[in-house]
Design an enzyme around this catalytic site. Structure first.
Site, mmCIF file in Angstrom:
data_model
loop_
_atom_site.group_PDB
_atom_site.id
_atom_site.type_symbol
_atom_site.label_atom_id
_atom_site.label_comp_id
_atom_site.label_asym_id
_atom_site.label_seq_id
_atom_site.Cartn_x
_atom_site.Cartn_y
_atom_site.Cartn_z
ATOM 1 N N ARG A 126 4.075 -2.267 -9.289
ATOM 2 C CA ARG A 126 3.374 -3.392 -9.915
ATOM 3 C C ARG A 126 1.939 -3.470 -9.435
ATOM 4 O O ARG A 126 1.673 -3.313 -8.239
ATOM 5 C CB ARG A 126 4.089 -4.702 -9.579
ATOM 6 C CG ARG A 126 3.378 -5.923 -10.083
ATOM 7 C CD ARG A 126 4.180 -7.185 -9.861
ATOM 8 N NE ARG A 126 4.261 -7.610 -8.478
ATOM 9 C CZ ARG A 126 3.264 -8.231 -7.825
ATOM 10 N NH1 ARG A 126 2.110 -8.470 -8.423
ATOM 11 N NH2 ARG A 126 3.425 -8.602 -6.573
ATOM 12 N N GLN A 159 8.628 -2.817 -3.994
ATOM 13 C CA GLN A 159 7.234 -2.695 -3.580
ATOM 14 C C GLN A 159 7.022 -3.122 -2.130
ATOM 15 O O GLN A 159 7.383 -4.230 -1.739
ATOM 16 C CB GLN A 159 6.339 -3.560 -4.471
ATOM 17 C CG GLN A 159 4.870 -3.489 -4.080
ATOM 18 C CD GLN A 159 3.964 -4.064 -5.150
ATOM 19 O OE1 GLN A 159 3.852 -5.282 -5.306
ATOM 20 N NE2 GLN A 159 3.351 -3.204 -5.916
ATOM 21 N N HIS A 172 7.651 -6.736 -0.400
ATOM 22 C CA HIS A 172 6.932 -7.795 -1.092
ATOM 23 C C HIS A 172 7.545 -8.171 -2.432
ATOM 24 O O HIS A 172 7.586 -9.327 -2.806
ATOM 25 C CB HIS A 172 5.495 -7.329 -1.293
ATOM 26 C CG HIS A 172 4.585 -8.351 -1.898
ATOM 27 N ND1 HIS A 172 4.472 -9.613 -1.386
ATOM 28 C CD2 HIS A 172 3.766 -8.292 -2.961
ATOM 29 C CE1 HIS A 172 3.600 -10.295 -2.119
ATOM 30 N NE2 HIS A 172 3.175 -9.525 -3.083
ATOM 31 N N ARG A 191 -0.779 -0.125 -4.858
ATOM 32 C CA ARG A 191 -0.147 -0.536 -3.607
ATOM 33 C C ARG A 191 0.785 0.531 -3.038
ATOM 34 O O ARG A 191 0.852 0.716 -1.827
ATOM 35 C CB ARG A 191 0.638 -1.828 -3.844
ATOM 36 C CG ARG A 191 -0.274 -3.002 -4.059
ATOM 37 C CD ARG A 191 0.493 -4.252 -4.404
ATOM 38 N NE ARG A 191 -0.415 -5.387 -4.457
ATOM 39 C CZ ARG A 191 -0.037 -6.620 -4.786
ATOM 40 N NH1 ARG A 191 1.225 -6.872 -5.102
ATOM 41 N NH2 ARG A 191 -0.918 -7.597 -4.799
#
Lengths: 248, 608
Positions: free
Chosen positions: B415, B234, B380, B309
């Site tokens: 996520r 991510q 991240h 995201r």
């Protein structure tokens, strides 16, 4: 870009000295960046603690030009670079190596403090009700990132080395966060007076000044705790009351 | 004869962030002996950086919320390659885990009627994140830490594990060193839980600290465990981009949850330009409705800034690539504009986002109540990780458990914000319970002295005093930085087959260089030595990411292949598995995704 000189403390438990390192400083760099640059290019085995690099974990505490700081939140542009910048480990704790000190005492102290003990839940589903206004002041204390800079500057610890008799500002803040927690029913006032040594604090506010989280340590945590201790143990009227009204 | 200290536990937990602490507390509750090992001091793990909140369908703010909506949101966010059972357990058990934190002293922000307040976040249909301003992670780790230290857990701070010890396949302990003196330590244990977090240090621009070198992933892989979904890394859409030294530091999604908007250099809210089909019904198509959503209007749909995201990160990359970015290769994130709507905007921002205010003020000289921030994607989180049984969190290696970021399954291809903290609690707790059960049912295994000797020899050969040819000597920091540059360029947000192949090739070269690393000094708190030892983990996880990314020939969630820009439903029926082959080579295989239980499939379809 400017070339700056950093005097880093190098040494271990037995001996140490300042060593000079020159490194390039570019826009926006913080002191921790400079230290990392020196480490990668000139001093691979340099010991320095860090984690988040954003002022949230409290790992990179050190004394920059003599003032206790988080290195990750100290911008190079805010310190004079025309003369050498000194970086030293915290003084209130034994040195391990270079900029890293043995802070394990703090973890032992915390373990001694009576833990959180909540009252019975307010609702049938096992939950509590608290007003935001009632938790605001405790939330201030819970901002603490445990960088231990307040411990570092407290003269009771730094100069007088009274680690056995005094828990230091960090743990008065911790104590206050428990004592003023709306749900907590434990009583820590006796410990604060005796084993924690709150009486040794003479409210010079050095701790408040260095707190990177701007916690008003002295006014909001230590003084109210001192007042509670005084009310509990030294107030003659209270004493009288207690004679006639034994505690359950 | 090698000198080392030995510690013996029923359960050993490696890693002391949210998952590790929660696991240790649960295992200790069974009265078994528990050891907890962590690379940093207690309370400094990456959990402390989590800002936005903990996702749990408490329904305190919007009564329409329940576990089914949370489950559906998680599956949709993960583009349906999640492990459905983990998503179910997570959605059902998260509320109780949050309430448990409150019982241990956590003080979340409150609703008017005194309950835990919840806020909006990307991909969550209703306000669902229990939070404390923008320092929720600190509240969570401190609560677990302060509760945990009274549970009889033995903590080894600043101690790094180098390898897992095995007895006939089963994991029976770990071998490592203490950072302070560099002394070796053997931890014997009947069950081991990995809770080591992520792999962010494989990339140049990252929100992760030095610790996140994929230790758990690599330890498990070398012990024979399967890694799954490693291609899904991510990239958080909003990291700081200026000044250069702070590049990558996280800017919480909470900024957008509180009404912050993304604009390009022309001042255009570009997120309105590309709303994916999967979210069209839930997303507002005008600024007015989006604002009302952030202010709690239950009838309004979310603004496109609060899309998932992966999507937001790609839109930002597009704006920058097409020349509409901000001066320092980012885009603008503006929360200051809300003063047009709220008379008390400045106070509101400082109260709701205190650490963001502080961070920009101090590190970038920007007052976010007055000016827009510049932001861009930052590495991240890794959705992929150790493949585990959904209920027990045990890997395919007996006695080896994994929880939190280093475990795979819950988040699928992407996520949702807030689902990490709840993941740590729900599955940390489960790993603790089932590891304790395993420990109670199994005796202590035998430690293989030869394995310890050979690992120690390997670890000590990095010292230059041990006699490598100095002309070829490599600096560990240099090798790490080159690896990070390479991964950022070739295995980053936008991927192609040719780049990925070049990446795999480059990793071979880097592995060769890592062999030639030497470090000066002695074993005492030697950061160069620590960096050298962590390189092995970084190389392992980087290779796993690159090979898995080559294998998945579609774009889904966080994995974007320019040469396969669309989703492919055939690809989505399989997980990509990476495991160590018999000759030590990395093997990539595919396995069918387990079919979603029919009642849950119905839940998903009903909420389309």
């Amino acid at each position: 870009m400017v070339m700056a000189t950093f005097k880093l403390w190098r040494g271990d438990r037995d001996a140490g000295r300042f060593e000079d390192y020159q490194t390039d400083i570019t826009e926006g760099m913080v002191v921790l960046d400079a230290v990392h640059q020196i480490q990668a290019e000139q001093a691979q085995d340099l010991a320095v603690r860090w984690n988040c690099k954003a002022g949230k974990c409290g790992s990179c505490s050190a004394e920059v030009n003599g003032s206790p700081k988080l290195m990750c939140m100290t911008r190079c542009s805010d310190i004079p670079l025309d003369k050498p910048v000194s970086i030293e480990p915290m003084k209130a704790f034994p040195l391990i190596k270079d900029l890293v000190t043995d802070v394990s005492w703090n973890f032992q102290v915390k373990k001694r403090i009576k833990p959180f003990k909540p009252r019975q839940p307010d609702a049938d589903d096992g939950t509590w009700r608290m007003a935001q206004a009632d938790i605001d002041r405790v939330q201030e204390f819970r901002k603490c990132i445990e960088c231990f800079l307040c411990q570092d500057v407290c003269h009771v610890l730094r100069e007088h080395q009274m680690h056995d008799a005094f828990i230091g500002p960090r743990f008065f803040v911790y104590g206050a966060s428990l004592e003023m927690h709306p749900l907590d029913i434990e009583n820590r006032l006796g410990d604060l007076k005796d084993s924690d040594g709150i009486g040794y604090c003479n409210i010079t506010k050095c701790c408040t000044k260095v707190c990177p989280e701007d916690i008003t340590i002295t006014d909001n945590a230590i003084i109210p705790l001192k007042e509670r201790v005084v009310d509990e143990f030294y107030d003659p009227l209270q004493k009288l009351f207690r004679i006639f009204r034994p505690r359950g | 004869m090698l000198n080392y200290e030995t510690h013996e536990y029923d359960v050993l937990v490696i890693g002391a962030g949210g998952a590790g602490l929660r696991a240790a507390i649960e295992a200790a509750a069974t009265r078994l002996s528990v050891g907890l090992v962590c690379k940093s001091l207690l309370g400094k793990a990456h959990t402390v950086m989590a800002e936005g909140g903990i996702a749990a369908a408490l329904a305190n703010v919007d009564q329409r919320d329940d576990w089914k909506v949370h489950f559906t949101d998680t599956m949709r966010g993960g583009q349906y390659v999640n492990n459905w059972r983990m998503a179910e357990l997570h959605a059902k058990e998260a509320p109780a885990c949050v309430r448990e934190l409150e019982a241990w002293g956590a003080l979340f922000d409150r609703t008017q009627d005194g309950r835990i307040l919840q806020r909006n976040f990307g991909g969550h249909k209703y306000p669902r994140l229990a939070h404390v301003g923008d320092r929720t992670g600190l509240e969570m780790i401190r609560t677990l830490q302060d509760h945990g230290i009274h549970q009889g857990i033995e903590v080894h701070m600043e101690c790094t594990v180098v390898t897992l010890l095995q007895d006939d396949g089963r994991v029976v302990g770990a071998f490592g060193y203490d950072r302070e003196r560099g002394r070796f330590r053997v931890f014997r244990a009947k069950a081991v839980i990995l809770a080591t977090g992520g792999v962010g240090r494989a990339y140049k621009i990252t929100s992760n600290s030095w610790e996140y070198t994929g230790d758990g992933h690599s330890l498990a892989y070398h012990a024979g465990a399967d890694l799954m979904d490693m291609e899904f890394v991510q990239f958080h859409p909003t990291g700081m981009v200026w000044p250069p030294s702070v590049r990558g530091i996280l800017v919480t999604e909470g900024v957008r949850g509180e009404g912050g908007v993304l604009r390009n250099r022309e001042g255009r809210r570009f997120m309105f330009d590309d709303i994916p089909e999967l979210y069209r019904n839930q997303t507002s198509d005008n600024e007015e409705e989006g604002w009302r959503y952030t202010q709690g209007d239950p009838d309004a749909r979310r603004p496109p800034e609060l899309l998932t995201r992966d999507h937001v990160a790609r839109c930002i990359v597009r704006e920058i690539k097409e020349g509409r970015g901000s001066p320092h290769d980012g885009v603008f994130l503006d929360i200051a504009w809300i003063k047009e709507r709220l008379p008390t905007a400045e106070d509101h921002i400082r109260r709701k986002l205190p650490s963001m205010y502080h961070q920009f003020k101090q590190l970038a000289g920007i007052d976010i109540t007055k000016e827009a921030m510049e932001v861009g994607p930052t590495t991240h989180y890794v959705m992929g990780g150790i493949r585990v049984d959904a209920d027990t969190q045990m890997s395919n290696v007996p006695g080896l458990f994994a929880a939190g970021e280093c475990a795979a399954g819950l988040h699928g291809a992407n996520r949702l914000g807030g689902n990490s903290l709840s993941d740590l609690l729900v599955f940390g707790k489960r790993a603790g319970r089932y590891a304790a059960e395993f420990a109670a049912e199994h005796g202590a295994g035998t430690i293989d002295e030869a394995q310890i000797e050979s690992t120690a020899t390997w670890a000590l050969r990095y010292f230059e005093s041990n006699g490598s040819a100095p002309t070829e000597a490599e600096n560990p920091y240099r090798v790490q930085a080159d690896l990070q540059d390479m991964m950022q360029d070739l295995v980053g947000i936008v991927r192609t087959e040719s780049d990925l192949r070049k990446g795999v090739e480059a990793l071979r070269d880097l592995a060769g260089r890592a062999q030639r690393v030497t470090v000066p000094g002695n074993r005492e708190y030697n950061a160069g030595w620590h960096t050298a030892l962590d390189l092995r983990h970084l190389l392992t996880v980087s290779e796993a990411i690159a090979l898995a990314a080559l294998e998945r020939k579609e774009s889904r969630g966080a994995h974007f292949r320019e040469d396969y820009p669309d989703k492919d439903e055939n690809e989505a029926r399989e997980n990509i598995i990476v495991r160590k082959g018999p000759d030590g080579e990395m093997q990539v295989t595919r396995e069918a995704l387990p079919a979603t239980r029919s009642d849950l499939q119905t839940v998903i379809e009903e909420m389309q």
